[in-house]
Design a protein around this motif. Structure first.
Motif, PDB file in Angstrom:
ATOM      1  N   HIS A  94       0.852  -1.193   0.000  1.00 16.94           N
ATOM      2  CA  HIS A  94       0.000   0.000   0.000  1.00 16.94           C
ATOM      3  C   HIS A  94       0.885   1.238   0.000  1.00 16.94           C
ATOM      4  N   TYR A  97       1.758   3.875   1.834  1.00 16.65           N
ATOM      5  CA  TYR A  97       2.747   4.240   2.848  1.00 16.65           C
ATOM      6  C   TYR A  97       3.902   3.243   2.904  1.00 16.65           C
ATOM      7  N   TYR A 110      -0.078   9.499  -3.731  1.00 17.14           N
ATOM      8  CA  TYR A 110      -1.487   9.324  -4.075  1.00 17.14           C
ATOM      9  C   TYR A 110      -1.722   9.596  -5.566  1.00 17.14           C
ATOM     10  N   GLU A 153      -8.470  -3.865  -0.115  1.00 15.01           N
ATOM     11  CA  GLU A 153      -8.345  -2.785   0.863  1.00 15.01           C
ATOM     12  C   GLU A 153      -8.208  -3.390   2.245  1.00 15.01           C
ATOM     13  N   LYS A 198      -8.545   0.602   5.475  1.00 16.61           N
ATOM     14  CA  LYS A 198      -8.548   1.852   4.723  1.00 16.61           C
ATOM     15  C   LYS A 198      -7.309   2.056   3.849  1.00 16.61           C
ATOM     16  N   ARG A 199      -6.445   1.043   3.785  1.00 24.90           N
ATOM     17  CA  ARG A 199      -5.260   1.180   2.951  1.00 24.90           C
ATOM     18  C   ARG A 199      -5.422   0.329   1.695  1.00 24.90           C
ATOM     19  N   LYS A 200      -5.252   1.003   0.552  1.00 21.10           N
ATOM     20  CA  LYS A 200      -5.418   0.303  -0.729  1.00 21.10           C
ATOM     21  C   LYS A 200      -4.132  -0.409  -1.096  1.00 21.10           C
TER      22      LYS A 200
END
Lengths: 186, 110
Positions: free
Chosen positions: B28, B30, B52, B69, B72-74
């Motif tokens: 993801h 981050y 992003y 997901e 909340k992290r894709k």
């Protein structure tokens, strides 16, 4: 001493960097940004002077991936404050690393182009289709032909709106141009 | 291959390269950032706005796939098209590297 203070300040779509500096400076003076809840109305809380960097991004909470967006920023050490009219507000302690939201110029220019497309173009369309034709119609009938007070006020109103619009279109157009040339790498 | 995609991504920005390179494994946003920072010895860091924007663009252009997901992290991974682009870019960088070291490639076909 008053705990909450309110300030009125107008920032247009091309002034987001000025707005960031304003919030950053307020925080240095001991006014912590609380919220903006109506265009131009900023609330601050009186605290000890703080060293924060404030940043705005052009991202609306209406977007379906807004939660993912915020999570990415929070993971990267940004504190999310609020969203207002398509803008997201973040802050971070200024002594932390990476206090920029964009790490290269390409992505900065993309953000500016996004603002241009979704904010400036509509402004321009409204101007050309609504404000300009109406102003032309009213102005061409002539000031001396105004009979009633009602007509006089309408004339004045259109004239003010027209002037304001011309100013805004020019100001924002120039602003977009300046921002783009600042970050565009040739 | 799509000429438009080729024009946009070759040559690639450093940010795009490292994101695509990282996404050979599922990750993801981050975690891509921390991974890139680590393998470059802290020389390349990708800020969240840039991350992003790059991920959204690459997903739209079909270079990466959205996998799932998690909290909340894709999570994304490189696609077949992304793989082709990345290999092309790696070859280009290798040529650049060899030439910069004084290697003459005139006898070789490419």
């Amino acid at each position: 001493m008053e705990r909450t203070i309110k300030e009125f300040k107008i920032f247009t779509i091309v002034d987001f960097e000025k707005e960031e500096r304003y919030l950053t400076q307020m925080s240095k003076k001991g006014y912590r940004f609380k919220k903006v809840s109506f265009p131009g109305f900023y609330s601050f809380e009186r605290v000890e002077p703080e060293d924060y960097v404030y940043r705005l991004t052009f991202k609306s909470s209406w977007d379906s991936d807004y939660d993912n967006y915020i999570a990415l920023f929070q993971d990267s050490g940004w504190e999310y404050i609020q969203e207002f009219m398509g803008w997201s507000y973040f802050r971070k302690k200024s002594d932390e690393k990476n206090t920029e939201i964009f790490s290269d110029n390409e992505s900065k220019v993309e953000e500016i182009d996004k603002i241009f497309k979704s904010r400036y173009i509509p402004l321009f369309v409204i101007f050309s289709l609504l404000v300009l034709p109406n102003a032309m119609r009213v102005f061409s009938s002539g000031f001396h032909r105004l009979r009633s007070l009602h007509e006089y006020f309408l004339f004045l109103f259109i004239a003010i709106l027209y002037t304001l619009y011309v100013f805004l279109i020019t100001y924002c157009g120039l602003g977009i141009y300046k921002l783009r040339s600042k970050y565009l790498v040739k | 291959m799509d000429e438009r995609i080729k024009r946009i991504y070759i040559p690639m920005t450093e940010t795009s390269f490292y994101i695509l390179f990282s996404l050979q494994e599922e990750m993801h946003g981050y975690s891509i950032g921390t991974y890139v920072e680590r393998i470059t010895g802290g020389e390349v860091s990708i800020s969240p706005g840039t991350m992003y924007g790059s991920l959204s663009k690459m997903e739209k252009d079909g270079l990466i796939d959205f996998i799932k997901e998690e909290e909340k992290r894709k999570i994304y991974k490189i696609s077949d098209l992304g793989r082709i682009i990345l290999d092309k870019e790696i070859k280009r960088i290798e040529r650049l590297y060899k030439n910069s070291k004084g290697v003459d490639l005139s006898g070789k076909d490419h």
